[in-house]
Design a protein around this motif. Sequence first.
Motif, PDB file in Angstrom:
ATOM      1  N   ASN A 150     -20.799 -10.556 -25.690  1.00 40.88           N
ATOM      2  CA  ASN A 150     -21.515 -10.686 -26.947  1.00 40.88           C
ATOM      3  C   ASN A 150     -22.903 -10.316 -26.810  1.00 40.88           C
ATOM      4  O   ASN A 150     -23.412  -9.800 -27.788  1.00 40.88           O
ATOM      5  N   GLN A 159     -18.781  -9.113 -32.321  1.00 41.45           N
ATOM      6  CA  GLN A 159     -18.845 -10.320 -31.542  1.00 41.45           C
ATOM      7  C   GLN A 159     -17.403 -11.058 -31.374  1.00 41.45           C
ATOM      8  O   GLN A 159     -16.526 -11.139 -32.302  1.00 41.45           O
ATOM      9  N   LYS A 199     -16.261 -14.698 -30.780  1.00 36.81           N
ATOM     10  CA  LYS A 199     -16.244 -16.118 -30.772  1.00 36.81           C
ATOM     11  C   LYS A 199     -15.025 -17.050 -30.361  1.00 36.81           C
ATOM     12  O   LYS A 199     -14.158 -17.024 -31.220  1.00 36.81           O
TER      13      LYS A 199
END
Length: 160
Positions: A42, A93, A95
């Motif tokens: 990230n 990204q 997560k």
Amino acid sequence: MSESSITPVAPAKKDPKELPPATQITTEYLSQQTREFLEAFNTRNWDVLEKQWSNQVDHERFTGTIGNHAPALSWKEHIDVYRHMAHDKPNMQIKPIQIDCDINDKEGTAELFIFAEVTGRENGIKTQGLSNLSWRQKRGGQWLCVKHTILQAMGDVEKF
């Protein structure tokens, strides 16, 4: 014919505090390594992925597979795929939503299952996916990653 009102039930999760202390420590360690891997991606910290994480991989046995798009890859090729994804989608990204760990102390193996959300794609699309990291314990206790499998675009696809 009426629609079924059956709601899927998730399997009962083991509370990490109920595991033997050594298994707790291993679970926490491998889960933290997974979070650090995702954080390095990230933040596009390739040094961590190429050098630090490279020390946690069994290079002779490692295979990486991303969906049905690529054959089994070496560690370097696997990281190159991540590099390519980051280049193509600079806002991407990953997560983690949930990380589950299944450790077999007798065999010296561990399977981590990572349910994650991927954001930063074009048109605001976010997806959810599942990954599996397989680990083996060497003599002396060190854990090495031997396989990383990514199943893409699981779950809901939403716009935000």
